[in-house]
Enzyme design. Sequence first.
Site, PDB file in Angstrom:
ATOM      1  N   HIS A  12      -7.388   1.029  -0.378  1.00  0.00           N
ATOM      2  CA  HIS A  12      -6.215   1.854  -0.666  1.00  0.00           C
ATOM      3  C   HIS A  12      -6.623   3.236  -1.189  1.00  0.00           C
ATOM      4  O   HIS A  12      -7.344   3.352  -2.174  1.00  0.00           O
ATOM      5  CB  HIS A  12      -5.374   1.128  -1.715  1.00  0.00           C
ATOM      6  CG  HIS A  12      -4.042   1.730  -1.974  1.00  0.00           C
ATOM      7  ND1 HIS A  12      -3.560   1.951  -3.244  1.00  0.00           N
ATOM      8  CD2 HIS A  12      -3.063   2.146  -1.131  1.00  0.00           C
ATOM      9  CE1 HIS A  12      -2.341   2.459  -3.183  1.00  0.00           C
ATOM     10  NE2 HIS A  12      -2.020   2.603  -1.907  1.00  0.00           N
ATOM     11  N   HIS A  54      -0.775  11.876  -2.383  1.00  0.00           N
ATOM     12  CA  HIS A  54       0.320  10.907  -2.418  1.00  0.00           C
ATOM     13  C   HIS A  54       1.613  11.523  -2.940  1.00  0.00           C
ATOM     14  O   HIS A  54       2.663  11.425  -2.311  1.00  0.00           O
ATOM     15  CB  HIS A  54      -0.073   9.709  -3.292  1.00  0.00           C
ATOM     16  CG  HIS A  54       1.030   8.711  -3.464  1.00  0.00           C
ATOM     17  ND1 HIS A  54       1.995   8.815  -4.454  1.00  0.00           N
ATOM     18  CD2 HIS A  54       1.343   7.602  -2.750  1.00  0.00           C
ATOM     19  CE1 HIS A  54       2.847   7.810  -4.344  1.00  0.00           C
ATOM     20  NE2 HIS A  54       2.474   7.060  -3.321  1.00  0.00           N
TER      21      HIS A  54
END
Length: 256
Positions: A12, A54
């Site tokens: 991730h 992000h």
Amino acid sequence: MKDWPYPRWVAHRGAGKLAPENTLAAFRLGAQYGYRMFECDAKLSADGVPFLMHDSTLARTTNGREILGAAASEVGGDHPWGELAKLDAGGWHSRAYAGEPLATLENISRFCLASGYMLNIEIKPTPGTERATGEVVARHADRLWNNAPVPPLLTSFRPEALEGAMGTAANLPRGLLLDTLWTGWLETALSLECVAIVCNHALWDVSTVTQAHSAGFKCLSYTVNDEWAAKRLLDLGTDGIITDRVDLFSPATGKG
């Protein structure tokens, strides 16, 4: 896709939380732990350069306020790449990574292609730019991975972004991200010609896995950081696990 080319275990944002997320340093660390596939978040600069971050805002993972000034917009996508390239995207994490820059999608593609690593690009639009971000990210991904043995998997929570990607580079595989099972999720994934459903891991059970598999989708999960959760997903027969815990799960064995 006739054959699913991707490994079960996916790191991730590069290396989870062990290095500054979405940076080349994180990818390198994830690779040191044996991971062959990585997930990252891609959005657009004001001048259309796909870069990795992000959040919509710069505050959490860069020194944007310090470098750009207190009066500057906190939204990353409001700035041209020339300004974003000056930011420190590592110092927030630890001193060891101070000075680590933001990465472009092109930077990451070179790293992955040079070593045969695979990539899941989450299209993470600045609000209001969903379709355009899907179009541009797909266009660049199609160019960068031209004739590569395994294309990147494009995913998004936003159907509009996946529509843009499909309209621009229909040949690239797509996946619908879900944090809830909203009405019409399966039909939406079918209409977007997705190959995968990527769920919050808690959403998968016998019923949802059966629905997705019966419709021809692979079942992937985020963000799985506990052994009990991984075992449950493996027992359910899911196909991919995205984890922060690159130090806990061995991608070769799936065990801690």
